[in-house]
Design a protein around this motif. Structure first.
Motif, PDB file in Angstrom:
ATOM      1  N   CYS A  94     -10.706  13.272  19.533  1.00  0.00           N
ATOM      2  CA  CYS A  94     -11.071  13.260  18.108  1.00  0.00           C
ATOM      3  C   CYS A  94     -11.974  12.057  17.871  1.00  0.00           C
ATOM      4  O   CYS A  94     -12.554  11.524  18.821  1.00  0.00           O
ATOM      5  CB  CYS A  94      -9.820  13.227  17.224  1.00  0.00           C
ATOM      6  SG  CYS A  94      -8.824  11.741  17.393  1.00  0.00           S
ATOM      7  N   LEU A  95     -12.095  11.605  16.627  1.00  0.00           N
ATOM      8  CA  LEU A  95     -12.979  10.466  16.332  1.00  0.00           C
ATOM      9  C   LEU A  95     -12.326   9.134  16.724  1.00  0.00           C
ATOM     10  O   LEU A  95     -12.876   8.362  17.503  1.00  0.00           O
ATOM     11  CB  LEU A  95     -13.353  10.483  14.843  1.00  0.00           C
ATOM     12  CG  LEU A  95     -14.162   9.311  14.313  1.00  0.00           C
ATOM     13  CD1 LEU A  95     -15.542   9.256  14.983  1.00  0.00           C
ATOM     14  CD2 LEU A  95     -14.334   9.404  12.797  1.00  0.00           C
ATOM     15  N   GLY A  96     -11.143   8.866  16.159  1.00  0.00           N
ATOM     16  CA  GLY A  96     -10.543   7.541  16.313  1.00  0.00           C
ATOM     17  C   GLY A  96      -9.522   7.405  17.421  1.00  0.00           C
ATOM     18  O   GLY A  96      -9.151   6.298  17.802  1.00  0.00           O
ATOM     19  N   ASN A  97      -9.005   8.528  17.918  1.00  0.00           N
ATOM     20  CA  ASN A  97      -7.910   8.569  18.901  1.00  0.00           C
ATOM     21  C   ASN A  97      -6.643   7.871  18.380  1.00  0.00           C
ATOM     22  O   ASN A  97      -5.884   7.290  19.154  1.00  0.00           O
ATOM     23  CB  ASN A  97      -8.348   7.982  20.257  1.00  0.00           C
ATOM     24  CG  ASN A  97      -7.380   8.288  21.413  1.00  0.00           C
ATOM     25  OD1 ASN A  97      -7.246   7.496  22.343  1.00  0.00           O
ATOM     26  ND2 ASN A  97      -6.691   9.404  21.371  1.00  0.00           N
ATOM     27  N   ILE A  98      -6.460   7.919  17.050  1.00  0.00           N
ATOM     28  CA  ILE A  98      -5.197   7.376  16.522  1.00  0.00           C
ATOM     29  C   ILE A  98      -4.432   8.393  15.665  1.00  0.00           C
ATOM     30  O   ILE A  98      -3.270   8.160  15.351  1.00  0.00           O
ATOM     31  CB  ILE A  98      -5.388   6.061  15.712  1.00  0.00           C
ATOM     32  CG1 ILE A  98      -6.384   6.251  14.574  1.00  0.00           C
ATOM     33  CG2 ILE A  98      -5.786   4.910  16.632  1.00  0.00           C
ATOM     34  CD1 ILE A  98      -6.343   5.114  13.563  1.00  0.00           C
ATOM     35  N   CYS A  99      -5.062   9.506  15.278  1.00  0.00           N
ATOM     36  CA  CYS A  99      -4.348  10.521  14.479  1.00  0.00           C
ATOM     37  C   CYS A  99      -4.269  11.872  15.203  1.00  0.00           C
ATOM     38  O   CYS A  99      -3.228  12.246  15.726  1.00  0.00           O
ATOM     39  CB  CYS A  99      -5.008  10.712  13.107  1.00  0.00           C
ATOM     40  SG  CYS A  99      -4.955   9.246  12.058  1.00  0.00           S
ATOM     41  N   ARG A 100      -5.387  12.602  15.227  1.00  0.00           N
ATOM     42  CA  ARG A 100      -5.330  13.977  15.727  1.00  0.00           C
ATOM     43  C   ARG A 100      -5.158  14.085  17.238  1.00  0.00           C
ATOM     44  O   ARG A 100      -4.281  14.837  17.712  1.00  0.00           O
ATOM     45  CB  ARG A 100      -6.598  14.746  15.301  1.00  0.00           C
ATOM     46  CG  ARG A 100      -6.653  15.009  13.822  1.00  0.00           C
ATOM     47  CD  ARG A 100      -8.034  15.425  13.408  1.00  0.00           C
ATOM     48  NE  ARG A 100      -8.995  14.342  13.593  1.00  0.00           N
ATOM     49  CZ  ARG A 100     -10.301  14.454  13.439  1.00  0.00           C
ATOM     50  NH1 ARG A 100     -10.820  15.621  13.115  1.00  0.00           N
ATOM     51  NH2 ARG A 100     -11.083  13.397  13.596  1.00  0.00           N
ATOM     52  N   SER A 101      -5.991  13.370  18.013  1.00  0.00           N
ATOM     53  CA  SER A 101      -5.930  13.609  19.467  1.00  0.00           C
ATOM     54  C   SER A 101      -4.663  13.079  20.133  1.00  0.00           C
ATOM     55  O   SER A 101      -4.162  13.725  21.059  1.00  0.00           O
ATOM     56  CB  SER A 101      -7.203  13.129  20.183  1.00  0.00           C
ATOM     57  OG  SER A 101      -7.424  11.762  20.008  1.00  0.00           O
TER      58      SER A 101
ATOM     59  N   TYR B 119     -13.399   2.690  17.480  1.00  0.00           N
ATOM     60  CA  TYR B 119     -12.940   2.012  16.261  1.00  0.00           C
ATOM     61  C   TYR B 119     -11.600   1.290  16.452  1.00  0.00           C
ATOM     62  O   TYR B 119     -11.342   0.308  15.783  1.00  0.00           O
ATOM     63  CB  TYR B 119     -12.743   3.026  15.126  1.00  0.00           C
ATOM     64  CG  TYR B 119     -13.993   3.681  14.601  1.00  0.00           C
ATOM     65  CD1 TYR B 119     -15.253   3.120  14.813  1.00  0.00           C
ATOM     66  CD2 TYR B 119     -13.908   4.854  13.856  1.00  0.00           C
ATOM     67  CE1 TYR B 119     -16.385   3.726  14.320  1.00  0.00           C
ATOM     68  CE2 TYR B 119     -15.052   5.462  13.347  1.00  0.00           C
ATOM     69  CZ  TYR B 119     -16.282   4.903  13.587  1.00  0.00           C
ATOM     70  OH  TYR B 119     -17.399   5.504  13.084  1.00  0.00           O
ATOM     71  N   HIS B 120     -10.756   1.801  17.316  1.00  0.00           N
ATOM     72  CA  HIS B 120      -9.385   1.270  17.394  1.00  0.00           C
ATOM     73  C   HIS B 120      -8.950   1.035  18.843  1.00  0.00           C
ATOM     74  O   HIS B 120      -7.922   1.572  19.263  1.00  0.00           O
ATOM     75  CB  HIS B 120      -8.398   2.227  16.720  1.00  0.00           C
ATOM     76  CG  HIS B 120      -8.755   2.560  15.323  1.00  0.00           C
ATOM     77  ND1 HIS B 120      -8.391   1.779  14.249  1.00  0.00           N
ATOM     78  CD2 HIS B 120      -9.485   3.581  14.799  1.00  0.00           C
ATOM     79  CE1 HIS B 120      -8.858   2.305  13.128  1.00  0.00           C
ATOM     80  NE2 HIS B 120      -9.528   3.399  13.443  1.00  0.00           N
ATOM     81  N   PRO B 121      -9.721   0.255  19.623  1.00  0.00           N
ATOM     82  CA  PRO B 121      -9.375   0.127  21.041  1.00  0.00           C
ATOM     83  C   PRO B 121      -7.955  -0.399  21.251  1.00  0.00           C
ATOM     84  O   PRO B 121      -7.570  -1.367  20.608  1.00  0.00           O
ATOM     85  CB  PRO B 121     -10.421  -0.852  21.593  1.00  0.00           C
ATOM     86  CG  PRO B 121     -11.001  -1.530  20.404  1.00  0.00           C
ATOM     87  CD  PRO B 121     -10.874  -0.584  19.262  1.00  0.00           C
TER      88      PRO B 121
ATOM     89  N   ALA C  16      -8.541  19.294  10.829  1.00  0.00           N
ATOM     90  CA  ALA C  16      -9.139  18.383   9.844  1.00  0.00           C
ATOM     91  C   ALA C  16      -8.586  16.974   9.985  1.00  0.00           C
ATOM     92  O   ALA C  16      -7.393  16.780  10.264  1.00  0.00           O
ATOM     93  CB  ALA C  16      -8.901  18.917   8.445  1.00  0.00           C
ATOM     94  N   ASP C  17      -9.456  16.004   9.765  1.00  0.00           N
ATOM     95  CA  ASP C  17      -9.104  14.586   9.854  1.00  0.00           C
ATOM     96  C   ASP C  17      -8.121  14.226   8.727  1.00  0.00           C
ATOM     97  O   ASP C  17      -8.460  14.344   7.553  1.00  0.00           O
ATOM     98  CB  ASP C  17     -10.404  13.787   9.712  1.00  0.00           C
ATOM     99  CG  ASP C  17     -10.204  12.319   9.970  1.00  0.00           C
ATOM    100  OD1 ASP C  17      -9.043  11.885  10.083  1.00  0.00           O
ATOM    101  OD2 ASP C  17     -11.208  11.603  10.066  1.00  0.00           O
ATOM    102  N   PRO C  18      -6.908  13.775   9.057  1.00  0.00           N
ATOM    103  CA  PRO C  18      -5.916  13.456   8.008  1.00  0.00           C
ATOM    104  C   PRO C  18      -5.996  12.007   7.535  1.00  0.00           C
ATOM    105  O   PRO C  18      -5.251  11.604   6.644  1.00  0.00           O
ATOM    106  CB  PRO C  18      -4.586  13.689   8.749  1.00  0.00           C
ATOM    107  CG  PRO C  18      -4.876  13.223  10.145  1.00  0.00           C
ATOM    108  CD  PRO C  18      -6.337  13.568  10.408  1.00  0.00           C
TER     109      PRO C  18
HETATM  110  P1  4NP Z   1      -8.627  10.606  14.115  1.00  0.00           P
HETATM  111  O1  4NP Z   1      -8.650   9.998  12.635  1.00  0.00           O
HETATM  112  O2  4NP Z   1     -10.073  10.853  14.488  1.00  0.00           O
HETATM  113  O3  4NP Z   1      -7.846  11.847  13.969  1.00  0.00           O
HETATM  114  O4  4NP Z   1      -7.971   9.550  14.997  1.00  0.00           O
HETATM  115  C1  4NP Z   1      -9.396   8.879  12.256  1.00  0.00           C
HETATM  116  C2  4NP Z   1      -8.927   7.630  12.543  1.00  0.00           C
HETATM  117  C3  4NP Z   1      -9.646   6.512  12.138  1.00  0.00           C
HETATM  118  C4  4NP Z   1     -10.846   6.674  11.468  1.00  0.00           C
HETATM  119  C5  4NP Z   1     -11.326   7.946  11.212  1.00  0.00           C
HETATM  120  C6  4NP Z   1     -10.603   9.047  11.612  1.00  0.00           C
HETATM  121  N1  4NP Z   1     -11.566   5.540  11.048  1.00  0.00           N
HETATM  122  O5  4NP Z   1     -12.614   5.710  10.382  1.00  0.00           O
HETATM  123  O6  4NP Z   1     -11.162   4.409  11.337  1.00  0.00           O
END
Ligand code: 4NP
Length: 165
Positions: A10-17, A45-47, A131-133
């Motif tokens: 996913c984008l951040g690797n902290i929620c969806r993936s 974004y969140h190493p 969807a990104d939560p």
């Molecule tokens: P993820 O969610 O891609 O499901 O991990 C997000 C987590 C962080 C951010 C965006 C989406 N962010 O902008 O920091």
């Protein structure tokens, strides 16, 4: 023989993936499939961060422990190290296609991971984005879990049909 390897992205690797990683791992194990699952983000974004506390809390209620997972950015070598890369949404898919092109140029004649959407084979939500939560409420996190569970069952069926794992 080396086990089949799947990377959820996913984008951040902290929620969806990380949610997809743990749910897919759990469901493939239920199906007795020997498949390795990992996750990564297209961003950095969140190493090294553990999953978002909301993702962890919602997952925990369904019996999934995300607390040991650590965020990382996808790297070019992942295209060599994995057999299948799963994008959570269409932005992820677009970013991954760009990276895939770089990998094709960098690793000539080396077999590379296939690319698909997490929901690729799930007839209840075929090719729908997860969807990104991140900026929303509790319902978004529950929806991610519902979508990941349904998609993971579909992948288990697909892998069995393909004699993978
Ligand atoms: P993820 O969610 O891609 O499901 O991990 C997000 C987590 C962080 C951010 C965006 C989406 N962010 O902008 O920091």
């Amino acid at each position: 023989m080396k086990p089949y390897r799947v990377l959820c992205v996913c984008l951040g690797n902290i929620c969806r993936s990380p949610t997809a990683e743990e749910v897919l791992r759990h469901i493939l194990k239920q199906h007795h499939l020997n498949i390795v699952v990992d996750s990564a983000g297209t961003s950095n974004y969140h190493p090294n961060a553990t999953p978002d506390s909301r993702s962890q809390a919602h997952a925990k209620r369904r019996g999934y422990d995300l607390s040991m997972l650590k965020a990382r950015q996808i790297k070019l070598n992942d295209w060599v190290d994995f057999d299948l890369i799963l994008a959570m949404d269409l932005d992820n898919l677009k970013d991954l296609k760009r990276l895939q092109q770089q990998a094709v140029l960098s690793f000539k004649d080396v077999p590379l991971a296939k690319l698909a959407l997490m929901t690729e084979h799930d007839l209840t939500q075929i090719k729908q984005p997860i969807a990104d939560p991140y900026y929303g409420g509790d319902d978004g996190f529950e929806r991610v879990l519902n979508q990941c569970e349904s998609a993971s069952h579909a992948w288990a069926t697909y892998f069995k049909q393909q004699h993978i794992g």
